[in-house]
Motif scaffolding. Structure first.
Motif, PDB file in Angstrom:
ATOM      1  N   ALA A 197       0.831  -1.208   0.000  1.00  0.00           N
ATOM      2  CA  ALA A 197       0.000   0.000   0.000  1.00  0.00           C
ATOM      3  C   ALA A 197       0.862   1.253   0.000  1.00  0.00           C
ATOM      4  CB  ALA A 197      -0.921  -0.005   1.221  1.00  0.00           C
ATOM      5  N   ALA A 198       1.979   1.233   0.742  1.00  0.00           N
ATOM      6  CA  ALA A 198       2.871   2.388   0.779  1.00  0.00           C
ATOM      7  C   ALA A 198       3.487   2.652  -0.588  1.00  0.00           C
ATOM      8  CB  ALA A 198       3.964   2.173   1.827  1.00  0.00           C
ATOM      9  N   CYS A 199       3.875   1.591  -1.289  1.00  0.00           N
ATOM     10  CA  CYS A 199       4.428   1.745  -2.637  1.00  0.00           C
ATOM     11  C   CYS A 199       3.383   2.299  -3.594  1.00  0.00           C
ATOM     12  CB  CYS A 199       4.954   0.406  -3.154  1.00  0.00           C
ATOM     13  SG  CYS A 199       6.450  -0.194  -2.338  1.00  0.00           S
ATOM     14  N   LEU A 200       2.173   1.744  -3.535  1.00  0.00           N
ATOM     15  CA  LEU A 200       1.103   2.215  -4.411  1.00  0.00           C
ATOM     16  C   LEU A 200       0.772   3.675  -4.132  1.00  0.00           C
ATOM     17  CD1 LEU A 200      -1.388  -0.798  -4.406  1.00  0.00           C
ATOM     18  CD2 LEU A 200       0.005  -0.005  -6.312  1.00  0.00           C
ATOM     19  N   SER A 201       0.749   4.039  -2.870  1.00  0.00           N
ATOM     20  CA  SER A 201       0.422   5.409  -2.501  1.00  0.00           C
ATOM     21  C   SER A 201       1.401   6.397  -3.123  1.00  0.00           C
ATOM     22  CB  SER A 201       0.424   5.559  -0.976  1.00  0.00           C
ATOM     23  OG  SER A 201       0.155   6.891  -0.595  1.00  0.00           O
ATOM     24  N   PRO A 252       9.276   0.409  -8.613  1.00  0.00           N
ATOM     25  CA  PRO A 252       9.589   1.574  -9.444  1.00  0.00           C
ATOM     26  C   PRO A 252       8.542   1.744 -10.543  1.00  0.00           C
ATOM     27  CG  PRO A 252      11.069  -0.250  -9.947  1.00  0.00           C
ATOM     28  CD  PRO A 252      10.292  -0.651  -8.737  1.00  0.00           C
ATOM     29  N   SER A 253       8.354   2.993 -10.959  1.00  0.00           N
ATOM     30  CA  SER A 253       7.282   3.277 -11.919  1.00  0.00           C
ATOM     31  C   SER A 253       7.478   2.547 -13.236  1.00  0.00           C
ATOM     32  CB  SER A 253       7.181   4.785 -12.161  1.00  0.00           C
ATOM     33  OG  SER A 253       8.394   5.297 -12.683  1.00  0.00           O
ATOM     34  N   TRP A 254       8.731   2.328 -13.659  1.00  0.00           N
ATOM     35  CA  TRP A 254       8.958   1.677 -14.945  1.00  0.00           C
ATOM     36  C   TRP A 254       8.465   0.234 -14.942  1.00  0.00           C
ATOM     37  CZ3 TRP A 254      11.985  -2.624 -14.503  1.00  0.00           C
ATOM     38  CH2 TRP A 254      12.914  -2.673 -13.448  1.00  0.00           C
ATOM     39  N   PHE A 255       8.408  -0.417 -13.768  1.00  0.00           N
ATOM     40  CA  PHE A 255       7.856  -1.760 -13.725  1.00  0.00           C
ATOM     41  C   PHE A 255       6.383  -1.740 -13.340  1.00  0.00           C
ATOM     42  CE2 PHE A 255       7.027  -6.032 -12.006  1.00  0.00           C
ATOM     43  CZ  PHE A 255       7.428  -6.777 -13.117  1.00  0.00           C
ATOM     44  N   ALA A 256       5.993  -0.774 -12.520  1.00  0.00           N
ATOM     45  CA  ALA A 256       4.577  -0.658 -12.164  1.00  0.00           C
ATOM     46  C   ALA A 256       3.725  -0.467 -13.408  1.00  0.00           C
ATOM     47  CB  ALA A 256       4.374   0.502 -11.192  1.00  0.00           C
ATOM     48  N   GLN A 257       4.308   0.166 -14.447  1.00  0.00           N
ATOM     49  CA  GLN A 257       3.585   0.365 -15.699  1.00  0.00           C
ATOM     50  C   GLN A 257       3.221  -0.969 -16.348  1.00  0.00           C
ATOM     51  OE1 GLN A 257       3.220   3.951 -16.854  1.00  0.00           O
ATOM     52  NE2 GLN A 257       1.468   2.781 -17.567  1.00  0.00           N
ATOM     53  N   ASP A 258       4.012  -2.012 -16.115  1.00  0.00           N
ATOM     54  CA  ASP A 258       3.685  -3.339 -16.628  1.00  0.00           C
ATOM     55  C   ASP A 258       2.492  -3.943 -15.883  1.00  0.00           C
ATOM     56  OD1 ASP A 258       5.684  -3.234 -18.485  1.00  0.00           O
ATOM     57  OD2 ASP A 258       7.083  -4.509 -17.383  1.00  0.00           O
ATOM     58  N   ILE A 259       2.414  -3.639 -14.591  1.00  0.00           N
ATOM     59  CA  ILE A 259       1.333  -4.195 -13.778  1.00  0.00           C
ATOM     60  C   ILE A 259       0.028  -3.439 -14.015  1.00  0.00           C
ATOM     61  CG2 ILE A 259       0.585  -4.655 -11.404  1.00  0.00           C
ATOM     62  CD1 ILE A 259       3.509  -4.904 -10.637  1.00  0.00           C
ATOM     63  N   PHE A 260       0.138  -2.116 -14.204  1.00  0.00           N
ATOM     64  CA  PHE A 260      -1.031  -1.270 -14.471  1.00  0.00           C
ATOM     65  C   PHE A 260      -0.845  -0.627 -15.845  1.00  0.00           C
ATOM     66  CE2 PHE A 260       0.076  -1.029  -9.905  1.00  0.00           C
ATOM     67  CZ  PHE A 260      -0.988  -1.737  -9.390  1.00  0.00           C
ATOM     68  N   PRO A 261      -1.016  -1.400 -16.926  1.00  0.00           N
ATOM     69  CA  PRO A 261      -0.627  -0.936 -18.266  1.00  0.00           C
ATOM     70  C   PRO A 261      -1.396   0.276 -18.776  1.00  0.00           C
ATOM     71  CG  PRO A 261      -1.872  -2.991 -18.395  1.00  0.00           C
ATOM     72  CD  PRO A 261      -1.556  -2.771 -16.953  1.00  0.00           C
ATOM     73  N   ASP A 262      -2.626   0.501 -18.306  1.00  0.00           N
ATOM     74  CA  ASP A 262      -3.379   1.658 -18.784  1.00  0.00           C
ATOM     75  C   ASP A 262      -3.444   2.755 -17.728  1.00  0.00           C
ATOM     76  OD1 ASP A 262      -4.963   0.123 -17.132  1.00  0.00           O
ATOM     77  OD2 ASP A 262      -6.802   0.441 -18.248  1.00  0.00           O
ATOM     78  N   PHE A 263      -2.456   2.745 -16.845  1.00  0.00           N
ATOM     79  CA  PHE A 263      -2.348   3.790 -15.823  1.00  0.00           C
ATOM     80  C   PHE A 263      -1.080   4.571 -16.087  1.00  0.00           C
ATOM     81  CE2 PHE A 263      -2.079   6.066 -12.004  1.00  0.00           C
ATOM     82  CZ  PHE A 263      -3.237   5.903 -11.275  1.00  0.00           C
TER      83      PHE A 263
END
Length: 298
Positions: free
Chosen positions: A39-43, A277-288
């Motif tokens: 949750a802290a990372c997502l926040s 990191p945002s560059w990998f989070a983009q893979d998890i949330f591709p349309d975010f």
């Protein structure tokens, strides 16, 4: 800056109260899916993305630091506890957001400050706004947002006396805002579904160019997935989840730590924490959008 008591219409349609109830239920379910470390990372990711989405909503770019300054300047005392029912407190907070958009002005732009204040109210109401992005939903529907809350976009330094919105327009706006909130909570709930999360993580470990260049093997994906779900893991468990020989598992762990996917603190090397990191989070949330792409406001 002191913020007055949120406006509350005398009569609220049952459909809006039911939608407010639904928002409470859905946000509680979402919060139960996410470990505190995750949750802290997502926040942090969602906070960084707010600047990008604010550009779409407001028509100009707002630096992340400006958002923080706006939060600091919004030094209001909540009056929500004076509203007797949680559903009506939600309605009051959203109605107050409309009131701020139409009657107040701030040096940093009234839209972003009003949304920061609303974010605080949503947090006080226990709706976990750090786990979903109202800004994303409003950016996708910014034309409707502005049509329901017409404002003068000129930046000024002194508050202005705007016309109070009618009860009908207030309730239309509140209904729209609850719909946007529920949609964003649904988006994050679907994204964090275990089956869908596993597919996204494993696809990322197979295809992400940074991981490939760093020599990260796909076998490390399940270990990262377990860390993403649990938020923290003993080092030995992470290595075991890879299914690799100990020496290779240790090498893979060192590599994902270097990339920031995993965090190992000097004071507790036996426990690993999630890094996202945002560059990998983009893979998890591709349309975010996490602020790395430039999208011009429509």
């Amino acid at each position: 800056m002191n913020v007055p008591t949120p406006a509350l219409p005398d009569s609220i349609p049952p459909s809006i109260l039911a939608s407010a109830d639904l928002l409470v239920t859905k946000t509680a379910f979402l919060a139960g899916m996410v470990a505190p470390e995750t949750a802290a990372c997502l926040s942090k990711l969602l906070m960084d993305s707010d600047a990008h989405y604010s550009r779409i909503i407001d028509g100009y770019y707002t630096e992340p630091e400006d958002l923080k300054n706006a939060l600091n300047s919004a030094n209001q005392q909540s009056m929500l506890d004076k509203v007797p029912d949680l559903r009506r407190r939600i309605v009051a907070a959203l109605a107050h957001h409309l009131h701020l958009l139409q009657t107040q002005a701030y040096p940093d732009g009234k839209g972003v400050v009003a949304r920061v204040i609303l974010h605080r109210y949503l947090h006080q109401l226990g709706l976990h706004p750090h786990l979903w992005s109202l800004a994303r939903g409003l950016a996708q529907r910014h034309a409707e947002y502005h049509a329901l809350a017409p404002t003068n976009s000129t930046r000024v330094s002194e508050p202005t006396g705007g016309v109070q919105p009618s009860v009908k327009s207030t309730l239309s706006f509140v209904g729209f805002m609850i719909e946007v909130c529920v949609g964003e909570v649904d988006y994050m709930t679907a994204a964090l579904n275990r089956h869908r999360l596993r597919e996204a993580v494993m696809h990322g470990f197979r295809t992400n160019s940074r991981l490939i260049e760093a020599g990260i093997r796909t076998q490390t994906g399940p270990a990262f997935l377990a860390l993403l779900i649990q938020g923290a893991l003993p080092r030995t468990e992470f290595e075991t989840f890879t299914g690799l020989q100990l020496s290779e598992a240790c090498d893979q762990l060192s590599k994902v730590i270097n990339l920031g996917l995993v965090v190992s603190s000097a004071c507790n090397r036996h426990t690993l924490r999630l890094g996202l990191p945002s560059w990998f989070a983009q893979d998890i949330f591709p349309d975010f959008s996490l602020g790395e792409s430039e999208i011009k406001p429509g």
